[in-house]
Design an enzyme around this catalytic site. Structure first.
Site, PDB file in Angstrom:
ATOM      1  N   TYR A 272     -27.595  24.227  19.278  1.00 10.11           N
ATOM      2  CA  TYR A 272     -26.292  24.900  19.177  1.00 10.11           C
ATOM      3  C   TYR A 272     -26.448  26.380  19.517  1.00 10.11           C
ATOM      4  O   TYR A 272     -27.253  27.087  18.904  1.00 10.11           O
ATOM      5  CB  TYR A 272     -25.757  24.724  17.756  1.00 10.11           C
ATOM      6  CG  TYR A 272     -24.374  25.279  17.523  1.00 10.11           C
ATOM      7  CD1 TYR A 272     -23.306  24.915  18.320  1.00 10.11           C
ATOM      8  CD2 TYR A 272     -24.134  26.179  16.477  1.00 10.11           C
ATOM      9  CE1 TYR A 272     -22.029  25.415  18.092  1.00 10.11           C
ATOM     10  CE2 TYR A 272     -22.870  26.673  16.233  1.00 10.11           C
ATOM     11  CZ  TYR A 272     -21.811  26.293  17.057  1.00 10.11           C
ATOM     12  OH  TYR A 272     -20.558  26.797  16.829  1.00 10.11           O
TER      13      TYR A 272
ATOM     14  N   ALA B 230     -45.136  19.115  13.031  1.00 13.31           N
ATOM     15  CA  ALA B 230     -44.436  19.635  11.860  1.00 13.31           C
ATOM     16  C   ALA B 230     -43.722  20.943  12.176  1.00 13.31           C
ATOM     17  O   ALA B 230     -44.245  21.802  12.880  1.00 13.31           O
ATOM     18  CB  ALA B 230     -45.433  19.856  10.724  1.00 13.31           C
TER      19      ALA B 230
ATOM     20  N   ALA C 231       0.822  -1.208   0.000  1.00 18.57           N
ATOM     21  CA  ALA C 231       0.000   0.000   0.000  1.00 18.57           C
ATOM     22  C   ALA C 231       0.854   1.255   0.000  1.00 18.57           C
ATOM     23  O   ALA C 231       0.495   2.269   0.593  1.00 18.57           O
ATOM     24  CB  ALA C 231      -0.926  -0.011   1.217  1.00 18.57           C
TER      25      ALA C 231
ATOM     26  N   ARG D  38      -2.326   9.243 -10.375  1.00 19.41           N
ATOM     27  CA  ARG D  38      -3.379   9.333 -11.385  1.00 19.41           C
ATOM     28  C   ARG D  38      -4.769   9.547 -10.781  1.00 19.41           C
ATOM     29  O   ARG D  38      -5.715   9.832 -11.499  1.00 19.41           O
ATOM     30  CB  ARG D  38      -3.368   8.083 -12.271  1.00 19.41           C
ATOM     31  CG  ARG D  38      -2.226   8.086 -13.278  1.00 19.41           C
ATOM     32  CD  ARG D  38      -2.371   6.944 -14.248  1.00 19.41           C
ATOM     33  NE  ARG D  38      -1.969   5.675 -13.654  1.00 19.41           N
ATOM     34  CZ  ARG D  38      -2.218   4.482 -14.203  1.00 19.41           C
ATOM     35  NH1 ARG D  38      -2.884   4.402 -15.344  1.00 19.41           N
ATOM     36  NH2 ARG D  38      -1.805   3.378 -13.621  1.00 19.41           N
TER      37      ARG D  38
ATOM     38  N   GLY E  37       0.485  -8.656 -17.869  1.00 20.22           N
ATOM     39  CA  GLY E  37       1.412  -9.769 -17.975  1.00 20.22           C
ATOM     40  C   GLY E  37       0.642 -11.048 -18.292  1.00 20.22           C
ATOM     41  O   GLY E  37      -0.449 -11.263 -17.759  1.00 20.22           O
TER      42      GLY E  37
ATOM     43  N   GLY F 245      10.208  -1.489  -7.066  1.00 19.81           N
ATOM     44  CA  GLY F 245       9.524  -2.664  -7.591  1.00 19.81           C
ATOM     45  C   GLY F 245       8.768  -3.443  -6.539  1.00 19.81           C
ATOM     46  O   GLY F 245       8.932  -3.254  -5.329  1.00 19.81           O
TER      47      GLY F 245
END
Length: 453
Positions: free
Chosen positions: A375, A368, A12, A18, A146, A85
């Site tokens: 807050y 309603a 990782a 990209r 590959g 690699g």
């Protein structure tokens, strides 16, 4: 496979340039979880030293470490200081490899669709004596991959596109990159990999040739192309999301969930369902949601980090934010938002309301336009509403405040101090509390019966 010990190394360290993002590639989400989290969840699990996990990260990738240990606290972390690699990356975890697990699994942190069953299938040949098992897939378009060169059921080599002959390029069995090695021979194989190539890098694919040179066995395990999708771009991220969503929807329906228009419903990887759940079109369910038996989620609702009790009804157009918990039979209607709120059994919030940082007692009715004003510009405060309370339309409950059991709040009230049990608050823009008023109101209007909700 439980009789054999294992070490899984997840690579990782990639920057993911990209992806065009400051976020490390493996932390991008699919179905509400990071790419890395999906891979770690699929990796073999066990107790103690029988099953170990290592993640190889790049320099200054502390966030990747945090994510790995959030998912698997026992994760070993190794840093690949230079990117030379895949074999070089694996050997960054040399210390863990040297402990000598029976099976060494090598995976990639950007393949979120890989399954635990596939890891088990990769380990099986090792138990029968193979030195290496490589994961392959039949590519619709093999260009760039590959190719696996095989003789019978034996893997002879992995040929990269640039090095393949015209005949070899017609091969559709391609390398997925995921590999399993006999843990007792792993270091002997990995240490023989050289960098005599145009890039001067150490390629894990060269392990196949080394195994063959030693006279050991290398085999191929096939899986679907979808399962080994690697993520390098945002377009590929979206493709993986599509595959994952299809999996999750199918699993939900196989478990008995009714999805009226499956292709319009978004699920998270950790969503759990009870029996006889119904989800209408265009519903988004984010991480951390559990849904109990008989729940109905109506269209255009958005739910995250929420627990839904039995036979609840949600929406349409409801938003349930983190920390919401609904008791059995609760009802959340259209254009209602909740956050860090516990609504006990039978609570109704049917229209155009915000309930945040609140606890609402069983069988209460919230009219309603009601707002819990949680807050004050500096801190959040709690609103506590007792059992059987009735809050009229367009009421503002200014926290911290407590509405008692059975209390009645008249329409348009602004409540700034506690209302005792069975009391009534009626005045608009001020508070006149009448002790016992709610009981007298019910008696006057209904002959002692509780008003309809």
């Amino acid at each position: 496979m439980t009789a054999r010990s294992s070490l899984t190394i997840v690579l990782a360290a990639g920057e993911g340039t990209r992806m065009r993002s400051s976020l490390p590639k493996v932390l991008h989400p699919v179905a509400g979880q990071s790419l890395l989290a999906h891979v770690l969840a699929a990796a073999p699990k066990g107790k103690g030293t029988d099953t170990s996990l290592a993640v190889v990260i790049g320099p200054d990738h502390g966030a990747v470490t945090d994510e790995a240990r959030r998912i698997r606290p026992d994760t070993l972390i190794f840093v690949q200081a230079e990117r030379l690699g895949t074999a070089h990356a694996v050997l960054a975890a040399r210390e863990a490899i040297a402990r000598g697990a029976d099976d060494l699994l090598i995976a990639f942190g950007d393949t979120p669709l890989i399954s635990a069953a596939t890891f088990d299938r990769l380990r099986a040949p090792l138990a029968r004596g193979a030195a290496l098992a490589a994961l392959g897939f039949r590519a619709a378009d093999p260009t760039g991959y590959g190719r696996f060169i095989v003789e019978g059921d034996r893997l002879v080599a992995i040929r990269e596109q640039a090095d393949a002959s015209p005949e070899e390029r017609r091969i559709t069995l391609c390398n997925a990159g995921v590999m399993a090695l006999d843990g007792r021979r792993a270091l002997a194989i990995l240490d023989k990999i050289g960098n005599a190539n145009s890039k001067g890098e150490y390629y894990l694919t060269d392990a196949v040739g080394i195994v063959r040179e030693q006279g050991w066995e290398a085999v191929v395990i096939e899986t679907s192309e979808d399962e080994v999708r690697g993520i390098n771009t945002k377009a590929q991220l979206a493709e993986a999301e599509s595959v994952m969503q299809a999996r999750l929807r199918k699993a939900a329906m196989d478990a008995g969930v009714t999805l009226i228009a499956p292709e319009t419903v978004y699920l998270a990887a950790d969503t759990t369902f009870g029996k006889d759940v119904t989800i209408e079109p265009f519903v988004v369910i984010g991480p951390g949601v559990s849904i109990a038996d008989g729940a109905v989620i109506h269209s255009f609702s958005h739910i995250v980090e929420t627990s839904l009790g039995r036979n609840v009804s949600i929406g349409p157009y409801a938003r349930l934010r983190p920390g919401t918990s609904l008791g059995d039979g609760a009802r959340i209607g259209n254009f209602v938002e909740t956050k860090a709120a516990t609504l006990e059994a039978g609570v109704k919030v049917n229209h155009l309301s915000y309930i945040g940082d609140a606890t609402v007692g069983a069988n209460s009715n919230i009219g309603a336009g009601t707002i819990t004003c949680n807050y004050d510009g500096f801190k959040k405060h709690k609103t506590l509403i007792g059992k059987g309370a009735f809050v009229g339309t367009n009421s503002s409950l200014v926290a911290p405040v407590k509405i008692g059991n059975g209390a009645y709040i008249g329409s348009g009230s602004v409540i700034t101090r506690d209302v005792p049990d069975d009391a009534m608050a009626l005045e608009r823009n001020q508070q006149t509390i009448r002790e016992g008023g709610a009981a007298r109101y019910r008696e006057m209007k209904t002959g002692g019966k509780k008003p309809e909700k």
